[in-house]
Design a protein around this motif. Structure first.
Motif, mmCIF file in Angstrom:
data_model
loop_
_atom_site.group_PDB
_atom_site.id
_atom_site.type_symbol
_atom_site.label_atom_id
_atom_site.label_comp_id
_atom_site.label_asym_id
_atom_site.label_seq_id
_atom_site.Cartn_x
_atom_site.Cartn_y
_atom_site.Cartn_z
ATOM 1 N N VAL A 48 0.860 -1.180 0.000
ATOM 2 C CA VAL A 48 0.000 0.000 0.000
ATOM 3 C C VAL A 48 0.895 1.228 0.000
ATOM 4 C CG1 VAL A 48 -1.615 1.369 1.373
ATOM 5 C CG2 VAL A 48 -1.937 -1.088 1.180
ATOM 6 N N THR A 49 0.577 2.181 -0.865
ATOM 7 C CA THR A 49 1.293 3.455 -0.892
ATOM 8 C C THR A 49 0.366 4.538 -0.362
ATOM 9 O OG1 THR A 49 2.598 2.742 -2.801
ATOM 10 C CG2 THR A 49 2.517 5.105 -2.351
ATOM 11 N N VAL A 50 0.812 5.223 0.670
ATOM 12 C CA VAL A 50 0.042 6.299 1.284
ATOM 13 C C VAL A 50 0.492 7.612 0.642
ATOM 14 C CG1 VAL A 50 -0.509 7.488 3.437
ATOM 15 C CG2 VAL A 50 -0.121 5.001 3.436
ATOM 16 N N ALA A 51 -0.435 8.295 -0.003
ATOM 17 C CA ALA A 51 -0.142 9.539 -0.719
ATOM 18 C C ALA A 51 0.265 10.670 0.228
ATOM 19 C CB ALA A 51 -1.355 9.973 -1.537
ATOM 20 N N LYS A 52 0.885 11.664 -0.345
ATOM 21 C CA LYS A 52 1.352 12.834 0.399
ATOM 22 C C LYS A 52 0.204 13.555 1.099
ATOM 23 C CE LYS A 52 3.892 17.131 -0.411
ATOM 24 N NZ LYS A 52 4.617 17.927 -1.402
ATOM 25 N N THR A 53 -0.987 13.508 0.518
ATOM 26 C CA THR A 53 -2.128 14.273 1.023
ATOM 27 C C THR A 53 -2.982 13.522 2.049
ATOM 28 O OG1 THR A 53 -3.421 13.524 -0.873
ATOM 29 C CG2 THR A 53 -2.304 15.655 -1.071
ATOM 30 N N VAL A 54 -2.679 12.259 2.334
ATOM 31 C CA VAL A 54 -3.478 11.481 3.287
ATOM 32 C C VAL A 54 -3.232 11.990 4.706
ATOM 33 C CG1 VAL A 54 -3.838 9.193 4.305
ATOM 34 C CG2 VAL A 54 -3.532 9.422 1.833
ATOM 35 N N THR A 55 -4.325 12.292 5.416
ATOM 36 C CA THR A 55 -4.206 12.807 6.778
ATOM 37 C C THR A 55 -4.933 11.941 7.803
ATOM 38 O OG1 THR A 55 -6.123 14.251 6.461
ATOM 39 C CG2 THR A 55 -3.937 15.195 6.011
ATOM 40 N N LEU A 56 -5.649 10.911 7.335
ATOM 41 C CA LEU A 56 -6.372 10.039 8.261
ATOM 42 C C LEU A 56 -6.389 8.618 7.716
ATOM 43 C CD1 LEU A 56 -8.112 9.707 10.818
ATOM 44 C CD2 LEU A 56 -10.104 10.183 9.395
ATOM 45 N N ILE A 57 -5.939 7.684 8.539
ATOM 46 C CA ILE A 57 -6.015 6.261 8.231
ATOM 47 C C ILE A 57 -6.773 5.619 9.379
ATOM 48 C CG2 ILE A 57 -4.720 4.123 7.909
ATOM 49 C CD1 ILE A 57 -2.444 5.812 6.726
ATOM 50 N N GLY A 58 -7.899 4.995 9.075
ATOM 51 C CA GLY A 58 -8.745 4.397 10.105
ATOM 52 C C GLY A 58 -8.077 3.246 10.827
ATOM 53 N N ASP A 59 -8.566 2.944 12.022
ATOM 54 C CA ASP A 59 -7.998 1.898 12.872
ATOM 55 C C ASP A 59 -7.959 0.524 12.203
ATOM 56 O OD1 ASP A 59 -7.623 3.737 14.897
ATOM 57 O OD2 ASP A 59 -9.484 3.217 15.935
ATOM 58 N N LEU A 60 -8.937 0.219 11.382
ATOM 59 C CA LEU A 60 -9.019 -1.106 10.762
ATOM 60 C C LEU A 60 -8.722 -1.067 9.264
ATOM 61 C CD1 LEU A 60 -12.231 -2.364 12.619
ATOM 62 C CD2 LEU A 60 -9.845 -2.799 13.204
ATOM 63 N N ALA A 61 -8.025 -0.050 8.821
ATOM 64 C CA ALA A 61 -7.777 0.139 7.385
ATOM 65 C C ALA A 61 -7.109 -1.055 6.723
ATOM 66 C CB ALA A 61 -6.926 1.388 7.164
ATOM 67 N N PHE A 62 -6.239 -1.747 7.425
ATOM 68 C CA PHE A 62 -5.495 -2.867 6.846
ATOM 69 C C PHE A 62 -5.894 -4.206 7.475
ATOM 70 C CE2 PHE A 62 -2.713 0.945 6.944
ATOM 71 C CZ PHE A 62 -2.764 1.231 5.592
ATOM 72 N N THR A 119 3.801 10.440 12.484
ATOM 73 C CA THR A 119 5.014 11.235 12.645
ATOM 74 C C THR A 119 5.033 12.068 13.929
ATOM 75 O OG1 THR A 119 5.226 11.340 10.249
ATOM 76 C CG2 THR A 119 6.494 12.930 11.500
ATOM 77 N N ALA A 120 4.006 12.847 14.164
ATOM 78 C CA ALA A 120 4.006 13.809 15.273
ATOM 79 C C ALA A 120 4.110 13.145 16.641
ATOM 80 C CB ALA A 120 2.773 14.695 15.207
ATOM 81 N N THR A 121 3.456 12.006 16.813
ATOM 82 C CA THR A 121 3.430 11.355 18.125
ATOM 83 C C THR A 121 4.376 10.163 18.209
ATOM 84 O OG1 THR A 121 1.603 9.909 17.472
ATOM 85 C CG2 THR A 121 1.031 12.014 18.522
ATOM 86 N N ASN A 122 5.072 9.867 17.105
ATOM 87 C CA ASN A 122 5.990 8.719 17.051
ATOM 88 C C ASN A 122 5.286 7.443 17.497
ATOM 89 O OD1 ASN A 122 8.495 7.691 16.339
ATOM 90 N ND2 ASN A 122 9.212 7.712 18.455
ATOM 91 N N THR A 123 4.063 7.253 16.961
ATOM 92 C CA THR A 123 3.243 6.105 17.308
ATOM 93 C C THR A 123 3.248 5.082 16.187
ATOM 94 O OG1 THR A 123 1.794 7.507 18.642
ATOM 95 C CG2 THR A 123 0.903 5.385 17.968
#
Length: 75
Positions: free
Chosen positions: A7-21, A50-54
């Motif tokens: 899966v490639t996450v685009a530059k503009t993606v700002t939300l990935i749901g908990d069960l996305a994968f 990135t921000a929370t290093n999670t």
């Protein structure tokens, strides 16, 4: 089960749901496009916020025997 392996996450993606994968049992790598301000991935294809290093997602189809979570990472 999904046949998706990468899966490639685009530059503009700002939300990935908990069960996305959740149903991507063959997923071996998550790649984040450089410049995405919300997410990043490491050389093993593991997804981080990135921000929370999670650690967000480890690809279930990744065949590595072990993975060392980087120091300071939240899970």
């Amino acid at each position: 089960m999904s046949e998706i392996t990468t899966v490639t996450v685009a530059k503009t993606v700002t939300l990935i749901g908990d069960l996305a994968f959740n149903k991507c049992g063959n997923l071996t790598k998550i790649e984040v496009v450089q410049g995405n301000e919300k997410y990043e991935s490491d050389s093993n294809g593991v997804l981080f916020e990135t921000a929370t290093n999670t650690l967000i997602a480890y690809p279930i189809g990744n065949a590595q025997i072990s993975y060392t979570i980087p120091t300071g990472t939240k899970i």
